[in-house]
Design an enzyme around this catalytic site. Structure first.
Site, mmCIF file in Angstrom:
data_model
loop_
_atom_site.group_PDB
_atom_site.id
_atom_site.type_symbol
_atom_site.label_atom_id
_atom_site.label_comp_id
_atom_site.label_asym_id
_atom_site.label_seq_id
_atom_site.Cartn_x
_atom_site.Cartn_y
_atom_site.Cartn_z
ATOM 1 N N CYS A 104 -65.251 -2.172 -6.442
ATOM 2 C CA CYS A 104 -65.309 -2.020 -7.901
ATOM 3 C C CYS A 104 -66.467 -2.822 -8.474
ATOM 4 C CB CYS A 104 -63.981 -2.479 -8.509
ATOM 5 S SG CYS A 104 -64.000 -2.548 -10.321
ATOM 6 N N CYS A 445 -67.310 23.622 -19.843
ATOM 7 C CA CYS A 445 -66.001 24.274 -19.660
ATOM 8 C C CYS A 445 -66.076 25.267 -18.498
ATOM 9 C CB CYS A 445 -65.614 24.969 -20.963
ATOM 10 S SG CYS A 445 -64.283 26.161 -20.793
ATOM 11 N N CYS A 448 -65.065 28.955 -19.465
ATOM 12 C CA CYS A 448 -65.704 29.571 -20.635
ATOM 13 C C CYS A 448 -66.548 30.789 -20.252
ATOM 14 C CB CYS A 448 -66.578 28.554 -21.364
ATOM 15 S SG CYS A 448 -65.618 27.388 -22.381
#
Length: 533
Positions: A104, A445, A448
Site C-alpha cells: 500500500c 459506460c 451505452c
C-alpha cells in the site's frame, strides 16, 4: 479492493522534530513480561548509549542525518503479530496501532511520519505505546482490532478502541495523541519555557487565566480536549501571555489563536464556553487562503464552512494572486473559505477542474462550491481583484447562477439524431413543441454503445415523423439542472405537452418493444404513429 482511510498522496518532506513543553512522566508498560517490549526498550537503551558515547565524524552541521533519526524512530515502533497483539493491547493503558499493508503506497507514506511521532512521544516521556501491524500478513489479528482498510490508525485505551481523527504530519499525530491521553494543554510558567515553545510552534491557541480554576478555565480545558488539531497553551502571567500573543490587551480570562501566516493573531471576545471556542477555532484555524496540499486536503474537504472558493493557477500565478486574495478573504472571513491549488498538482486540481470541463486547461480558473446546495460556480470573466470580489459577493448573496458544463454548440443540420449539449438543452428538449426521445450516455459506460445502435435503428424506423425527434446527450461533458440521471445509458421520452415529466424507457428492452412503447406514448398524445415493427 480495500477501502482506504487515509487520503494523502506521495509527498516528500523533511522529518519534523517536535518539542512540546509539559510535565513529563515515566514510560511504563503494564505487561513487563512481554518479550517484544523488552526488546524494544533494549533497542532504545542501545540508541541512547550510542548517542552519549559516539565519537563518529559529524555531518556538516554537526548533527545526525535524517536517515539515522528515522532509523531510530522506526525501531521505537513495536511490530505486532498474531502472537502478541492481544496481550499488547490488553496489557497497556494507551496503544496506537497503525494497520498497514506492504504493497500500500499510502501506508508507505504514513509510516515515516508515524515513526517520527513515536520518537517525539518517547522523548516527551509519554506512556503511549506506538505499534504497527502488517494487516495482510496477520489478517486475523487485524480483524480482531477492527482494521478493514489500509492504512488505519486506531487508539486503544485500556483495550477499547477509538478511531484516529487527527492530521497526518508527525506534529499533528503527537498533538492528537497527547490530547487523547491526558495532556490537552501545555502550561508555561517561565519566559524561557515560552521562548522554547515558540521555537517549535507556529500555530497554537493561548489562554490567560489568573487561576487555573473556575468556569471559564473548565470550558477552556473542555475545548482543548474536544479539539483534535491545535495545540492549546495556558499561562497565568501577563508577561508570558505577551510573548505568546504580542498584540494582547491583557484581560482575564483571554483566549486567542496564533497562526504563522498574514493573519497572525485572532482573539475571541466575550464569555468562554467550549462551544464558542470550538466554533471560533473552526472559523479561524485555516489561513486566509489555504494552499491545498496532499497533507491538508482531507481537512479542506471536511471543513464546516460549506461556501468554498477555489483558485486554480500555476505556482507563480498563484503567488501573484495571494496578496489580493488575502485582502478579499479578509472581507469574507468566516463566511467562506478560500483555497489555492497549483494546477500542475494533477491529483489535487484535476478532479475539481473536470467538474467544469477544464481538466485540460492551464489557464487560471476561479471556481466556487456551495456544499449546502451541491452547486458549483465559475468566474467566466477575467480573474481581476474586482471581478473575484464581485464573484464572492454574488456567491454569498445567492445571486450567482450555478455553472453547468457544456460542449460547444454543434451543427445539427441534416442530422437524423440531434446532438444536445448543456447550452442547447432548453431549446432542443424542454422548449421544443414536439416529442423528444433523448438518449443519455457517457464514454465510459460499457452498455451505452449497444443502446446507441438501437436508437439509430429506431430513428431510421420513425424517420419522417414530424412529431418525434431523436436526440442524444453526453452526460460526462454536459449538464443541466433539469437533467438528473443516476445511471447510464438512459432513454427519456419527453411528451410534447409535458416536458417536465419525461417517461423513462427500459434500455434493456428489445428493439420491437421499444418501438411499441414509443408508439404507445405517441398515441397518448393523439398523434399519428407508424405501424409497429
Amino acid at each position: 479492493m480495500n477501502k482506504s482511510k487515509f487520503t494523502s498522496k506521495p509527498l516528500i518532506s523533511p522529518l519534523i522534530l517536535l518539542l512540546l513543553l509539559s510535565p513529563s512522566f515515566t514510560f511504563t508498560t503494564q505487561n513487563e513480561d512481554t518479550d517484544e517490549l523488552s526488546d524494544l526498550e533494549q533497542l532504545i537503551a542501545i540508541d541512547d548509549e550510542q548517542e552519549q558515547g559516539e565519537n563518529s565524524q559529524p555531518t556538516d552541521l554537526g548533527m545526525k542525518s535524517e536517515a539515522e533519526v528515522l532509523s531510530k524512530a522506526q525501531r521505537i515502533v513495536l511490530e505486532l503479530n498474531s502472537d502478541n497483539t492481544k496481550r499488547v493491547i490488553e496489557g497497556n493503558e494507551y496503544v496506537i496501532v497503525l494497520g498497514y499493508a506492504p504493497w500500500c503506497g499510502r501506508s508507505a507514506e504514513l509510516m515515516p511520519r508515524f515513526a517520527e511521532a513515536a520518537n517525539v512521544l518517547k522523548g516527551l516521556g509519554s506512556g503511549i505505546l506506538m505499534t504497527k501491524l502488517d494487516s495482510e500478513r496477520y489478517p486475523k489479528a487485524a480483524s480482531s482490532l477492527g482494521i478493514k482498510g489500509f492504512p488505519t490508525l486506531l487508539l486503544f485505551v485500556n483495550g477499547s478502541s477509538q478511531p484516529y481523527t487527527g492530521g497526518f504530519t508527525s506534529k499533528e499525530m503527537v498533538i492528537w495523541a497527547r490530547k487523547k491521553t491526558g495532556f490537552p494543554v501545555v502550561r508555561i510558567n517561565s519566559v524561557a519555557e515560552a521562548n522554547e515553545f515558540l521555537n517549535h510552534h507556529a500555530m497554537y491557541a493561548v489562554g490567560l487565566f489568573n487561576e487555573f480554576e473556575g468556569p471559564d478555565y473548565e470550558e477552556f480545558r473542555k475545548a482543548a480536549v474536544a479539539d483534535n488539531e491545535i495545540q492549546f497553551v495556558e499561562t497565568s502571567s501577563s508577561e508570558i501571555a505577551k510573548l505568546l500573543y504580542p498584540v494582547i490587551t491583557p484581560t482575564n480570562p483571554f483566549f486567542g489563536l496564533v497562526k504563522g501566516e498574514p493573519e497572525h493573531y485572532t482573539s475571541l471576545d466575550g464569555n468562554l464556553t467550549a462551544d464558542r471556542i470550538l466554533r471560533f477555532l473552526e472559523n479561524n484555524k485555516f489561513p486566509l487562503v489555504t494552499i491545498m496540499t496532499e497533507l491538508n486536503s482531507a481537512k479542506v474537504y471536511s471543513s464546516s464552512n460549506k461556501l468554498q472558493v477555489y483558485v486554480f493557477a500555476e505556482e507563480d500565478g498563484l503567488k501573484k494572486l495571494l496578496e489580493p486574495l488575502h485582502d478579499i478573504a479578509k472581507k469574507f472571513k468566516s463566511k467562506m473559505m478560500f483555497v489555492g491549488v497549483d494546477i500542475k498538482e494533477e491529483n489535487l486540481a484535476k478532479p475539481f477542474l473536470t467538474l467544469f470541463g477544464l481538466e485540460e486547461s492551464e489557464e487560471t480558473a476561479i471556481t466556487a462550491f456551495d456544499y449546502n446546495s451541491n452547486s458549483k460556480y465559475l468566474l467566466e470573466s477575467k480573474p481581476t481583484s474586482r471581478n473575484i470580489e464581485d464573484f464572492c459577493s454574488g456567491l454569498l448573496q445567492g445571486t450567482l447562477s450555478p455553472y453547468y458544463k457544456s460542449q460547444p454548440i454543434p451543427d445539427n443540420e441534416n442530422a437524423s439524431i440531434l446532438t444536445v449539449v448543456g447550452k442547447t438543452f432548453d431549446d432542443l428538449v424542454l422548449n421544443s413543441p414536439t416529442n423528444i426521445l433523448l438518449e443519455v450516455h457517457t464514454p465510459w459506460c460499457i452498455t451505452c454503445e449497444a443502446t446507441s445502435k438501437q436508437v439509430e435503428k429506431l430513428a431510421k424506423h420513425f424517420e419522417g415523423l414530424d412529431n418525434l425527434v431523436f436526440a442524444r446527450i453526453d452526460a460526462s461533458t454536459n449538464e443541466h439542472p433539469k437533467l438528473q440521471v443516476e445511471d447510464y445509458p438512459e432513454l427519456l421520452f419527453y411528451p410534447a405537452n409535458d416536458k417536465s415529466n419525461p417517461i423513462k424507457l427500459p434500455t434493456k428492452s428489445s428493439l420491437k418493444d421499444l418501438a411499441a412503447l414509443i408508439n404507445k406514448n405517441l398515441k397518448s398524445q393523439d398523434w399519428l404513429a407508424k405501424d409497429e415493427l
